[in-house]
Design a protein around this motif. Structure first.
Motif, mmCIF file in Angstrom:
data_model
loop_
_atom_site.group_PDB
_atom_site.id
_atom_site.type_symbol
_atom_site.label_atom_id
_atom_site.label_comp_id
_atom_site.label_asym_id
_atom_site.label_seq_id
_atom_site.Cartn_x
_atom_site.Cartn_y
_atom_site.Cartn_z
ATOM 1 N N ALA A 43 40.659 52.868 42.871
ATOM 2 C CA ALA A 43 41.228 51.979 43.886
ATOM 3 C C ALA A 43 40.373 50.729 44.059
ATOM 4 O O ALA A 43 40.891 49.604 44.135
ATOM 5 N N ASP A 44 39.065 50.912 44.104
ATOM 6 C CA ASP A 44 38.156 49.763 44.242
ATOM 7 C C ASP A 44 38.255 48.840 43.036
ATOM 8 O O ASP A 44 38.262 47.610 43.177
ATOM 9 N N ILE B 269 40.779 48.450 40.864
ATOM 10 C CA ILE B 269 42.062 47.757 40.807
ATOM 11 C C ILE B 269 42.114 46.639 41.841
ATOM 12 O O ILE B 269 42.625 45.546 41.577
ATOM 13 N N ARG B 270 41.555 46.878 43.023
ATOM 14 C CA ARG B 270 41.495 45.821 44.038
ATOM 15 C C ARG B 270 40.707 44.618 43.515
ATOM 16 O O ARG B 270 41.135 43.472 43.647
ATOM 17 N N ASP B 271 39.546 44.880 42.904
ATOM 18 C CA ASP B 271 38.739 43.779 42.362
ATOM 19 C C ASP B 271 39.456 43.074 41.215
ATOM 20 O O ASP B 271 39.346 41.860 41.056
ATOM 21 N N LEU C 299 42.650 42.654 40.857
ATOM 22 C CA LEU C 299 43.709 41.798 41.392
ATOM 23 C C LEU C 299 43.139 40.588 42.126
ATOM 24 O O LEU C 299 43.694 39.485 42.047
ATOM 25 N N LEU C 300 42.008 40.783 42.818
ATOM 26 C CA LEU C 300 41.457 39.703 43.637
ATOM 27 C C LEU C 300 40.510 38.794 42.856
ATOM 28 O O LEU C 300 40.661 37.574 42.862
ATOM 29 N N LYS C 301 39.539 39.386 42.166
ATOM 30 C CA LYS C 301 38.525 38.585 41.493
ATOM 31 C C LYS C 301 39.015 38.015 40.168
ATOM 32 O O LYS C 301 38.724 36.872 39.818
ATOM 33 N N ARG D 59 47.977 39.161 38.723
ATOM 34 C CA ARG D 59 49.097 39.460 39.617
ATOM 35 C C ARG D 59 49.892 40.641 39.084
ATOM 36 O O ARG D 59 50.089 40.793 37.883
ATOM 37 N N ARG D 60 50.362 41.488 40.010
ATOM 38 C CA ARG D 60 51.157 42.641 39.605
ATOM 39 C C ARG D 60 52.434 42.236 38.878
ATOM 40 O O ARG D 60 52.900 42.923 37.981
ATOM 41 N N SER E 262 51.201 54.501 45.555
ATOM 42 C CA SER E 262 50.916 53.491 46.573
ATOM 43 C C SER E 262 50.538 52.130 45.984
ATOM 44 O O SER E 262 50.422 51.156 46.725
ATOM 45 N N LEU E 263 50.345 52.043 44.670
ATOM 46 C CA LEU E 263 49.772 50.840 44.074
ATOM 47 C C LEU E 263 50.799 49.785 43.670
ATOM 48 O O LEU E 263 50.455 48.623 43.482
#
Length: 221
Positions: free
Chosen positions: A125-126, A128-130, A132-134, A138-139, A169-170
């Protein structure tokens, strides 16, 4: 057209090398002359490739961690044959920040293996968050596609149920659910992929169907 596939997850031991080497085997048998880039300091992909039978379809290997020989430039070391149509990057554990951005830059497909354990789910989860953000992936991007591989799964377990809830949830597609089977170990010991095993069984047939599903998704578009 050459396509670049990056197998990545910051968590170690999630099966990146297994996914990368088996992808290379599938493409080799399809005549797409794959190149397998081994970015891991453990050089697991390179050692697997060194044990590959000489009669098997060729896979071009590049060990990025190896020191350059005298007189060989970095760009020459990282070159691929002209006939190469698929480039597969086996990334190391612990990638984050700018290093992660470098690995996914220019990728057509990003595959993220995740194991069914609470530690791996949290780390996934951590990561995938990075990503998408860093890395600003984009999905719904049409230039690069992200897919998750549920790896080493065992049916009807609490761990698998937790992983499935996390994946749902992703809003990122789960492109394959690979089982925890000895077929991968037997193939790796011989420098092969499971598609090259010659002892048919029900578990092998089920796993090959899942790989066909994975390849179909990777090759879309």
């Amino acid at each position: 057209m050459t396509r670049r596939i990056v197998v990545i997850n910051g968590k170690g031991g999630c099966g990146k090398t297994t996914v990368a080497t088996n992808l290379a085997v599938w493409y080799a048998h399809q005549g797409l002359y794959p190149a397998l880039f081994d970015h891991d300091p453990q050089t697991s992909s390179s050692r697997w490739l060194a044990s590959r039978p000489g009669t098997a379809p060729p896979i071009h290997g590049v060990s990025v961690q190896e020191r350059q020989s005298l007189g060989i430039t970095r760009s020459w070391q990282l070159r691929v044959p002209l006939e190469t149509r698929r480039v597969i990057n086996d990334t190391p554990a612990g990638v984050a920040g700018l290093e992660m951005v470098d690995h996914v830059q220019g990728a057509d497909v990003i595959l993220i293996p995740v194991l069914p354990s609470s530690i791996d789910i949290g780390a996934g989860a951590d990561f995938i968050r990075d990503l998408l953000l860093k890395a600003k992936i984009r999905r719904d991007s049409k230039s690069v596609r992200i897919g998750i591989i549920a790896n080493r799964t065992k049916e009807h377990t609490v761990a698998l149920q937790s992983l499935e809830r996390f994946l749902q949830s992703l809003n990122i597609p789960v492109v394959a659910r690979l089982r925890d089977t000895q077929n991968y170990l037997h193939a790796a010991e011989q420098g092969q992929g499971i598609a090259e095993l010659r002892h048919p069984s029900r578990s092998l047939e089920r796993e090959l169907k899942e790989w066909q599903r994975l390849l179909s998704w990777v090759e879309q578009g």
